[in-house]
Design a protein around this motif. Structure first.
Motif, PDB file in Angstrom:
ATOM      1  N   SER A 182       0.820  -1.205   0.000  1.00 42.86           N
ATOM      2  CA  SER A 182       0.000   0.000   0.000  1.00 42.86           C
ATOM      3  C   SER A 182       0.850   1.250   0.000  1.00 42.86           C
ATOM      4  O   SER A 182       1.904   1.315   0.635  1.00 42.86           O
TER       5      SER A 182
ATOM      6  N   SER B 236      -0.351   4.067   1.215  1.00 45.03           N
ATOM      7  CA  SER B 236      -0.683   4.900   2.376  1.00 45.03           C
ATOM      8  C   SER B 236      -1.547   4.123   3.362  1.00 45.03           C
ATOM      9  O   SER B 236      -2.031   3.033   3.040  1.00 45.03           O
ATOM     10  N   ALA B 237      -1.710   4.706   4.556  1.00 45.36           N
ATOM     11  CA  ALA B 237      -2.538   4.070   5.573  1.00 45.36           C
ATOM     12  C   ALA B 237      -3.167   5.124   6.469  1.00 45.36           C
ATOM     13  O   ALA B 237      -2.616   6.207   6.666  1.00 45.36           O
TER      14      ALA B 237
ATOM     15  N   LEU C   2       2.730  -2.253   3.998  1.00 43.41           N
ATOM     16  CA  LEU C   2       3.011  -0.878   3.585  1.00 43.41           C
ATOM     17  C   LEU C   2       4.327  -0.833   2.816  1.00 43.41           C
ATOM     18  O   LEU C   2       5.309  -1.476   3.191  1.00 43.41           O
TER      19      LEU C   2
ATOM     20  N   ALA D 225       5.727   4.714   2.880  1.00 43.18           N
ATOM     21  CA  ALA D 225       4.289   4.919   2.793  1.00 43.18           C
ATOM     22  C   ALA D 225       3.838   6.058   3.695  1.00 43.18           C
ATOM     23  O   ALA D 225       4.422   6.311   4.749  1.00 43.18           O
TER      24      ALA D 225
ATOM     25  N   VAL E 199       1.482   7.569   6.324  1.00 42.42           N
ATOM     26  CA  VAL E 199       0.642   7.028   7.392  1.00 42.42           C
ATOM     27  C   VAL E 199       0.076   8.174   8.201  1.00 42.42           C
ATOM     28  O   VAL E 199       0.826   8.992   8.748  1.00 42.42           O
TER      29      VAL E 199
ATOM     30  N   LEU F  33       8.592   5.074   7.403  1.00 41.14           N
ATOM     31  CA  LEU F  33       7.272   5.554   6.989  1.00 41.14           C
ATOM     32  C   LEU F  33       7.197   7.055   7.160  1.00 41.14           C
ATOM     33  O   LEU F  33       7.856   7.629   8.030  1.00 41.14           O
TER      34      LEU F  33
END
Lengths: 308, 360, 82, 193
Positions: free
Chosen positions: D68, D70-71, D86, D90, D92, D108
């Motif tokens: 992914s 993003s989160a 991730l 990514a 977050v 991240l």
């Protein structure tokens, strides 16, 4: 005396007479069929088809047929028709009626089809108040397979798989399907007739008519159970069929109108409309209580033992 | 084009409505339930009927009756519910009624049920297996068309992912070739005319216009299967030209496989894919062509190994057929388990490519 | 010889009869009897005697649709052996 | 180009609704979008994860995403299984009001947003997920803030429309609380369609 009495010629219609009843119902393509001698189903068929003719609805009627001996009528009834699977006619009729709500839709099923294989279908169709008329030809036996017990076979009835007679403890009790359906809020008209004599035929015809009239008024589910003779499946001579029916099935599945909507107009039966027919020699309850007597129940006596 | 975010269940229901489906009957069961919910809401809005049938047996019977009147009608369930409907599926096929069936399956273990059927007799259903919502919208509409074209049931094979994934889709009615009139349907109008009609699976007409009876009826219905097989195969393939390995997958797992194959191709691995869209008729010829000269044909399916039989028929021994799928479910049993993972699938494909054993 | 007032009559499709005898007791004036002979199918069949009223009970009780029922425009006197 | 967003929280925090809103907003922006939610039977307290994929062409990714971009992390309870999904670097967005535990701030790009506190300050304690999606829209531009507001209105059933105004305030507050387009999802805002 008979040998001596003069025989009236019956090969062709007489002069100076008018026909009062036709050989074949209007809605039959042929009078020929492969039912056994003495079968009651063609009698019920005539009742049904004559009623549709008299109501003038033949050209807005769809029949849905179950599987049994009577299935062969699918090819001889001059009606638009859907052949259903064993037990499933009420659901198929539901689909037909929902798509064609201004048509008259009826089912024809036997007791094996309706009360054995498809019991929940007819119960739910009645409970939904589906605006169809279900016709049950109830002879208490699987006729097409050669005489086997159904869910309506009465206690003591001999069939090919109840050779000593239907025993309540071993084989269970018969279902009075009409009485069951009459308890449901969705059923508008429920009646049980028979074809074991001309008077019964006439009464049954009024029931069938009232059932269709109920459908035409959109009252809900209508149901006519017709007790029919199956001398082959009962292992009795054809001439004894009506008497056997009256003495066995007729004592458990008692005849009469079981339910009619108050707005449905006066009954042809007048005061007897919602009561079982009176019968000479004691009411139906006598026989029923004999069949289901306490001593015959499990543990009630020596006859009850079947090794369980 | 207006696209609206819809879960697969809603999109398929909208596609059914767009196809002219006006009758549906069903019984709730996860993950089919939402399809029933949407049709229960939508069909009355367009003058149709959706009945909450008391059982699957009754649901399919109701659809049967509606079909007999010429209406476009459908039923559905998960595979478990479809098991109950098999007797009717057989007979509806022999009655040549254009039923559409939705199997929102729990995983892919209904492949045999869908393609072979659990009913009696010589019958086959066209089976269409969309991989995502956009394709489900198209294949649902195609299903109603093909059912009418062939007067034969068509099954749409979905699953939990298809039912519960949302995509922005446009559900506009699709245009298909004209269909013949449904002059076989009953409307109740021909009673007493000596021209009344019978809808029957038994090949029995009226005595004045008898059908050929059961033998002739079967002889008439069964040959349709060859024609359908010739005309209705649908398949997507990719990267086959110089492929040394091929992966075969269907339905939503095929979307994972296609993604993995795309990744591996980008890294120079000579792998391609075959995605059967019609499971029956199965794209045997495409599989045969793909198997020509390759080192392996892999089959990824979320079950104990079912479509692999058809792949073997297609491959005809020209390459080793390796099953790299398996049973994969979570505690719910709905068919979404650890195998539905790009990394896991990639690992299994790479293991075969590199000649290793496939992890159990 | 004597005569019996007869209001109705029937036609009987003898070859369609399966010999079940349901018509015999159904007939209110009891003017149907079974034949001694058999038809082409090997069944005995009903025969009519004087006294028919045209009530259609036989027709209603015949599973094989062999009866058609008529009423004379004017009732007839039919001779009967004593 | 495809951009993935994973959302995690506990049931009842509004994770599924936030995913729906982003999905609808992406459709409003003319992009392809796919949303897949997995949640346990319990409406509250159980795990609640969702996946959103937005693309400027047909979506290639399957609905269960392994890598992914993003989160959104509304709570730490079910965070750990998401970490390996991730991509390096990514984006977050972390609900710093509630999050407890470790997060690798080197690997991240973490944005701390106290969305639960902010929602409470707005008088809309149930609106934390709306604040968060506003913040996410602000940081990434994956969907436009205006599209998010419209998508929120379309996501509410008729019997919940009375919450629309408060939710809109929550979305806008979230968007204003972050550095605009700190990590843009697209080279240009909005798609052609």
């Amino acid at each position: 005396m008979t040998a001596e009495r003069s025989i009236v010629p019956t090969g062709s219609p007489p002069a100076s007479a008018h026909r009062v009843a036709e050989l074949t119902p209007d809605l039959l393509l042929t009078e020929e069929h492969q039912m056994c001698p003495g079968c009651g189903e063609p009698l019920a068929l005539r009742v049904l088809l004559d009623t549709l003719s008299q109501l003038g609805v033949a050209q807005r009627t769809v029949a849905v047929m179950g599987i049994g001996c009577y299935t062969s009528f699918s090819g001889t009834m001059d009606l638009d028709l859907v052949q259903a699977l064993h037990g499933r006619a009420p659901s198929v009729a539901t689909g037909v009626k929902r798509m064609l709500p201004d048509r008259v839709v009826f089912t024809m099923q036997g007791d094996g089809d309706m009360v054995n294989e498809g019991l929940q279908e007819v119960v739910h169709t009645a409970a939904r108040g589906e605006s169809v008329t279900a016709v049950l030809l109830n002879n208490g036996v699987f006729g097409e397979t050669g005489g086997h017990m159904t869910a309506t076979s009465v206690i003591g009835q001999r069939t090919k798989n109840t050779l000593e007679g239907r025993d309540a403890e071993y084989h269970g009790h018969p279902i009075r399907i009409g009485d069951l359906l009459a308890t449901l809020d969705g059923s508008a008209y429920v009646a049980r007739g028979s074809v074991h004599n001309a008077g019964a035929v006439a009464r049954t015809k009024r029931m069938v008519r009232r059932a269709f009239e109920s459908q035409l008024r959109g009252e809900g589910f209508s149901f006519v159970e017709i007790l029919t003779m199956c001398p082959t499946g009962w292992f009795v001579p054809t001439a004894e069929g009506p008497g056997y029916m009256d003495d066995t099935l007729g004592q458990v599945h008692t005849m009469g109108e079981l339910k009619a909507r108050p707005g449905g107009g006066p009954s042809d039966h007048a005061s007897g409309a919602l009561a079982p027919e009176a019968r000479p020699g004691g009411g139906p309850s006598d026989h029923a209580s004999g069949a289901l007597a306490p001593e015959a129940r499990p543990g009630g006596g020596p006859e009850g033992g079947v090794g369980r | 084009m207006t696209r609206r975010l819809m879960e697969g269940s809603e999109a398929m229901a909208e596609a059914a409505v767009a196809s002219g489906c006006r009758f549906f009957a069903g019984y709730p069961m996860t993950p089919f339930t939402e399809l029933l919910e949407h049709l229960a809401r939508r069909l009355p809005e367009v003058g149709g009927v959706c009945i909450n049938a008391e059982s699957e047996l009754e649901a399919v019977g109701m659809a049967w009756g509606a079909l007999a009147t010429g209406a476009r009608a459908a039923t559905g369930s998960t595979g478990q519910g479809l098991s109950l409907m098999q007797e009717s599926f057989s007979e509806i096929t022999l009655a040549e009624l254009p039923l559409v069936v939705f199997n929102m399956a729990r995983g892919q273990s209904d492949y045999f049920q869908a393609t072979r059927g659990g009913g009696h007799g010589d019958y086959r259903h066209i089976v269409l297996a969309p991989m995502d919502i956009a394709e489900a919208v198209e294949l649902t509409q195609l299903a109603f068309h093909l059912a009418d074209r062939w007067r034969n049931p068509v099954l749409v094979y979905g699953d939990y992912l298809l039912a519960h994934t949302a995509e922005a889709v446009d559900v506009s009615p699709m245009t298909f070739a004209p269909l013949p009139p449904k002059d076989w349907a009953v409307d109740g109008s021909l009673g007493g005319t000596s021209r009344s009609r019978t809808v029957s699976s038994l090949g029995v007409g009226k005595v004045n216009r008898p059908g050929g009876g059961i033998p002739a009826h079967f002889e008439a219905v069964v040959p349709k299967q060859a024609a359908i097989t010739a005309e209705e195969v649908r398949v997507e393939t990719g990267f086959l030209d110089d492929a040394q390995h091929v992966v075969v997958a269907f339905g939503t797992p095929a979307k994972f496989v296609r993604y993995v194959v795309g990744q591996l191709r980008a890294e120079g691995v000579h792998v391609g894919f075959v995605r059967p869209i019609s499971l029956w008729p199965f794209p045997y010829e495409a599989v045969a062509a793909a198997a020509e000269g390759v080192r392996s044909v892999m089959v990824f399916e979320i079950n104990g190994g079912q479509m692999v039989d058809d792949v073997r028929i297609g491959v005809q021994g020209k390459a080793p057929v390796v099953s790299i799928g398996g049973i994969s479910t979570d505690g719910s049993g709905f068919g979404v388990g650890p195998l539905l993972d790009v990394e896991v699938i990639r690992g299994r494909v790479e293991a075969v490519v590199s000649g290793q054993e496939v992890p159990a | 010889m004597t005569t019996v007032l007869t209001r109705g009559t029937v036609t009987i499709d003898v070859e369609g009869c399966k010999g079940c005898e349901l018509c015999i007791p159904a007939c209110p004036p009891r003017v149907l009897t079974m034949s001694a002979e058999v038809n082409g199918l090997g069944f005995r069949y009903p025969q009519l005697h004087a006294g028919c009223t045209g009530c259609r009970a036989c027709l209603d009780m015949c599973p094989d649709f062999v009866f058609e029922v008529y009423k004379y425009d004017t009732p007839v006197e039919l001779e009967v052996e004593q | 180009m495809e951009r993935e967003l994973l959302l995690t929280g506990v049931g009842g925090q509004g994770v599924q609704l936030a995913a729906q809103v982003i999905g609808r907003a992406a459709a409003i922006d003319g992009r392809s979008v796919m949303v897949f939610g997995l949640y346990s039977g319990m409406m509250r307290g159980g795990s609640s994860d969702s996946t959103v994929v937005v693309a400027d062409g047909p979506i290639q990714a399957p609905p269960i995403v392994s890598h992914s971009w993003s989160a959104i992390v509304m709570h730490h309870k079910y965070w750990a299984p998401m970490v390996p999904k991730l991509r390096p670097g990514a984006v977050v967005l972390l609900n710093s009001s509630l999050f407890e535990g470790d997060i690798d701030r080197q690997a991240l790009q973490v944005f701390d947003v106290p969305v639960t506190d902010m929602a409470a300050d707005l008088g809309n304690p149930m609106g934390a997920a709306m604040v968060m999606l506003g913040a996410y829209a602000g940081v990434t531009g994956l969907v436009r803030v205006e599209a998010a507001v419209q998508g929120m209105r379309e996501s509410l059933p008729p019997y919940r429309q009375q919450h629309a105004a408060a939710n809109e305030r929550a979305i806008r507050a979230g968007a204003q609380a972050v550095e605009q387009l700190a990590t843009p999802a697209w080279e240009t805002a909005g798609a052609d369609a």
